[in-house]
Design a protein around this motif. Structure first.
Motif, PDB file in Angstrom:
ATOM      1  N   VAL A  30       0.854  -1.166   0.000  1.00  0.00           N
ATOM      2  CA  VAL A  30       0.000   0.000   0.000  1.00  0.00           C
ATOM      3  C   VAL A  30       0.891   1.217   0.000  1.00  0.00           C
ATOM      4  O   VAL A  30       2.106   1.113  -0.062  1.00  0.00           O
ATOM      5  CB  VAL A  30      -0.936  -0.018   1.227  1.00  0.00           C
ATOM      6  N   ALA A  31       0.341   2.401   0.081  1.00  0.00           N
ATOM      7  CA  ALA A  31       1.096   3.650   0.113  1.00  0.00           C
ATOM      8  C   ALA A  31       1.935   3.816  -1.144  1.00  0.00           C
ATOM      9  O   ALA A  31       3.123   3.567  -1.162  1.00  0.00           O
ATOM     10  CB  ALA A  31       1.975   3.726   1.353  1.00  0.00           C
ATOM     11  N   LEU A  32       1.318   4.219  -2.239  1.00  0.00           N
ATOM     12  CA  LEU A  32       1.986   4.335  -3.527  1.00  0.00           C
ATOM     13  C   LEU A  32       2.291   5.784  -3.859  1.00  0.00           C
ATOM     14  O   LEU A  32       1.604   6.689  -3.441  1.00  0.00           O
ATOM     15  CB  LEU A  32       1.081   3.769  -4.642  1.00  0.00           C
ATOM     16  N   ALA A  33       3.302   5.989  -4.696  1.00  0.00           N
ATOM     17  CA  ALA A  33       3.581   7.312  -5.238  1.00  0.00           C
ATOM     18  C   ALA A  33       3.227   7.267  -6.713  1.00  0.00           C
ATOM     19  O   ALA A  33       3.899   6.614  -7.494  1.00  0.00           O
ATOM     20  CB  ALA A  33       5.046   7.669  -5.051  1.00  0.00           C
ATOM     21  N   GLN A  34       2.172   7.935  -7.122  1.00  0.00           N
ATOM     22  CA  GLN A  34       1.714   7.870  -8.502  1.00  0.00           C
ATOM     23  C   GLN A  34       2.744   8.501  -9.437  1.00  0.00           C
ATOM     24  O   GLN A  34       3.080   9.661  -9.316  1.00  0.00           O
ATOM     25  CB  GLN A  34       0.384   8.609  -8.660  1.00  0.00           C
ATOM     26  N   ALA A  38       8.724   6.432  -4.489  1.00  0.00           N
ATOM     27  CA  ALA A  38       8.810   7.088  -3.197  1.00  0.00           C
ATOM     28  C   ALA A  38      10.254   7.055  -2.714  1.00  0.00           C
ATOM     29  O   ALA A  38      11.009   6.143  -3.021  1.00  0.00           O
ATOM     30  CB  ALA A  38       7.908   6.393  -2.191  1.00  0.00           C
ATOM     31  N   ALA A  39      10.664   8.060  -1.952  1.00  0.00           N
ATOM     32  CA  ALA A  39      11.981   8.042  -1.331  1.00  0.00           C
ATOM     33  C   ALA A  39      11.972   7.014  -0.214  1.00  0.00           C
ATOM     34  O   ALA A  39      10.919   6.541   0.218  1.00  0.00           O
ATOM     35  CB  ALA A  39      12.321   9.423  -0.796  1.00  0.00           C
ATOM     36  N   SER A  40      13.158   6.652   0.267  1.00  0.00           N
ATOM     37  CA  SER A  40      13.231   5.737   1.391  1.00  0.00           C
ATOM     38  C   SER A  40      12.522   6.343   2.591  1.00  0.00           C
ATOM     39  O   SER A  40      12.549   7.558   2.795  1.00  0.00           O
ATOM     40  CB  SER A  40      14.693   5.451   1.731  1.00  0.00           C
ATOM     41  N   LYS A 123      -7.036  -8.050 -16.205  1.00  0.00           N
ATOM     42  CA  LYS A 123      -7.774  -7.962 -14.947  1.00  0.00           C
ATOM     43  C   LYS A 123      -6.906  -8.302 -13.740  1.00  0.00           C
ATOM     44  O   LYS A 123      -7.396  -8.465 -12.632  1.00  0.00           O
ATOM     45  CB  LYS A 123      -8.989  -8.889 -14.989  1.00  0.00           C
ATOM     46  N   GLN A 124      -5.598  -8.416 -13.955  1.00  0.00           N
ATOM     47  CA  GLN A 124      -4.666  -8.711 -12.870  1.00  0.00           C
ATOM     48  C   GLN A 124      -4.069  -7.430 -12.304  1.00  0.00           C
ATOM     49  O   GLN A 124      -4.135  -6.366 -12.916  1.00  0.00           O
ATOM     50  CB  GLN A 124      -3.556  -9.630 -13.381  1.00  0.00           C
ATOM     51  N   VAL A 125      -3.470  -7.544 -11.132  1.00  0.00           N
ATOM     52  CA  VAL A 125      -2.748  -6.421 -10.552  1.00  0.00           C
ATOM     53  C   VAL A 125      -1.584  -6.069 -11.474  1.00  0.00           C
ATOM     54  O   VAL A 125      -0.882  -6.963 -11.964  1.00  0.00           O
ATOM     55  CB  VAL A 125      -2.224  -6.777  -9.150  1.00  0.00           C
ATOM     56  N   ALA A 126      -1.378  -4.781 -11.731  1.00  0.00           N
ATOM     57  CA  ALA A 126      -0.297  -4.338 -12.609  1.00  0.00           C
ATOM     58  C   ALA A 126       0.503  -3.251 -11.901  1.00  0.00           C
ATOM     59  O   ALA A 126      -0.062  -2.344 -11.291  1.00  0.00           O
ATOM     60  CB  ALA A 126      -0.857  -3.807 -13.922  1.00  0.00           C
ATOM     61  N   ALA A 127       1.836  -3.347 -11.979  1.00  0.00           N
ATOM     62  CA  ALA A 127       2.697  -2.381 -11.310  1.00  0.00           C
ATOM     63  C   ALA A 127       3.875  -2.032 -12.200  1.00  0.00           C
ATOM     64  O   ALA A 127       4.327  -2.840 -13.017  1.00  0.00           O
ATOM     65  CB  ALA A 127       3.202  -2.942  -9.986  1.00  0.00           C
ATOM     66  N   THR A 128       4.376  -0.811 -12.048  1.00  0.00           N
ATOM     67  CA  THR A 128       5.621  -0.399 -12.697  1.00  0.00           C
ATOM     68  C   THR A 128       6.589   0.077 -11.615  1.00  0.00           C
ATOM     69  O   THR A 128       6.173   0.582 -10.575  1.00  0.00           O
ATOM     70  CB  THR A 128       5.387   0.738 -13.706  1.00  0.00           C
ATOM     71  N   ASN A 129       7.886  -0.110 -11.870  1.00  0.00           N
ATOM     72  CA  ASN A 129       8.921   0.284 -10.902  1.00  0.00           C
ATOM     73  C   ASN A 129       8.567  -0.202  -9.494  1.00  0.00           C
ATOM     74  O   ASN A 129       8.466   0.581  -8.548  1.00  0.00           O
ATOM     75  CB  ASN A 129       9.116   1.803 -10.916  1.00  0.00           C
ATOM     76  N   LEU A 130       8.402  -1.500  -9.385  1.00  0.00           N
ATOM     77  CA  LEU A 130       7.964  -2.137  -8.147  1.00  0.00           C
ATOM     78  C   LEU A 130       9.169  -2.601  -7.333  1.00  0.00           C
ATOM     79  O   LEU A 130      10.021  -3.334  -7.840  1.00  0.00           O
ATOM     80  CB  LEU A 130       7.074  -3.340  -8.484  1.00  0.00           C
ATOM     81  N   TYR A 131       9.249  -2.168  -6.065  1.00  0.00           N
ATOM     82  CA  TYR A 131      10.328  -2.536  -5.148  1.00  0.00           C
ATOM     83  C   TYR A 131       9.724  -3.146  -3.893  1.00  0.00           C
ATOM     84  O   TYR A 131       8.846  -2.562  -3.271  1.00  0.00           O
ATOM     85  CB  TYR A 131      11.169  -1.318  -4.770  1.00  0.00           C
ATOM     86  N   THR A 191       7.336  -0.109  -2.553  1.00  0.00           N
ATOM     87  CA  THR A 191       7.108   1.137  -3.271  1.00  0.00           C
ATOM     88  C   THR A 191       6.889   0.807  -4.737  1.00  0.00           C
ATOM     89  O   THR A 191       7.360  -0.219  -5.235  1.00  0.00           O
ATOM     90  CB  THR A 191       8.294   2.128  -3.143  1.00  0.00           C
ATOM     91  N   ALA A 192       6.168   1.676  -5.423  1.00  0.00           N
ATOM     92  CA  ALA A 192       5.908   1.470  -6.851  1.00  0.00           C
ATOM     93  C   ALA A 192       5.650   2.806  -7.515  1.00  0.00           C
ATOM     94  O   ALA A 192       5.207   3.764  -6.875  1.00  0.00           O
ATOM     95  CB  ALA A 192       4.707   0.552  -7.043  1.00  0.00           C
ATOM     96  N   GLY A 193       5.931   2.854  -8.817  1.00  0.00           N
ATOM     97  CA  GLY A 193       5.615   4.045  -9.573  1.00  0.00           C
ATOM     98  C   GLY A 193       4.121   4.138  -9.824  1.00  0.00           C
ATOM     99  O   GLY A 193       3.490   5.151  -9.546  1.00  0.00           O
TER     100      GLY A 193
END
Length: 213
Positions: A30-34, A38-40, A123-131, A191-193
């Protein structure tokens, strides 16, 4: 080149340089940066559990780091983690749960989140720049074009995050793509973009029986 792995990792002692392993992980947070990473940040005193039926990721990287944060009573602490990163990922049948203990009159309370319960990729969860900052994991993993023993600063897929406690000259590994199935993991942060969660469901319940595993 392909490599298949099944197993678990428990990080007892760790000092910035990750012990070599061919482990990978999938995680939802949770807590994403669109639109931007996100910074550390200081992690909370609660780790969370995640399961996924399948994750398909591109631009995979993994390296060791330290997450600094707090205990639930506000004391400073630190956690050794393996950071698993993807330039993009799709995740089928995701579940995330976190337990808050010792609530007056209620005891433990579990927050459970589910999304992406479909075999159709759109219909699946999709993420970019996922850490994902992982403490413990288990999965079946298949890597394509994997390099083990890369210096962290030279990762060609997802790069090391800025402003984190990690050794840029330490052990890392990378792969063009990775397929993970039967994922179970415990993590401290994500974190994720961008993060899209189709069919999102979130529920609270007393006790711990609603945890993802």
């Amino acid at each position: 080149m392909e490599s298949q792995v099944r197993g678990g990792t428990r990080w007892k002692r760790f000092a910035v340089v990750m012990v070599p392993s061919v482990a990978a992980t999938a995680c939802i947070g949770v807590a994403l940066a669109q639109g931007a990473l996100a910074a550390s940040f200081s992690v909370s005193g609660q780790s969370f559990k995640v399961t996924a039926k399948e994750l398909n990721g591109k631009g995979f990287s993994q390296y060791g780091a330290i997450d600094e944060g707090y205990t639930l009573d506000g004391k400073k602490t630190a956690h050794p983690v393996a950071v698993s990163a993807f330039t993009s990922a799709s995740i089928e049948k995701m579940c995330q749960s976190v337990v808050t203990p010792n609530i007056p009159l209620l005891g433990s309370v579990t927050l459970r989140l589910e999304a992406g319960n479909s075999s159709e990729e759109e219909k699946q969860v999709a993420a970019t720049n996922l850490y994902i900052d992982v403490e413990d994991l288990g999965a079946d993993a298949e890597f394509t074009n994997i390099d083990i023993g890369v210096a962290g600063k030279d990762l060609k897929g997802a790069k090391m995050k800025a402003n984190e406690t990690a050794n840029p000259f330490g052990f890392a590994q990378q792969a063009d793509s990775v397929k993970l199935t039967k994922v179970k993991q415990t993590a401290w942060a994500t974190t994720a973009g961008t993060f899209k969660l189709p069919g999102l469901s979130m529920k609270l319940s007393t006790g711990t029986s609603a945890e993802c595993y």
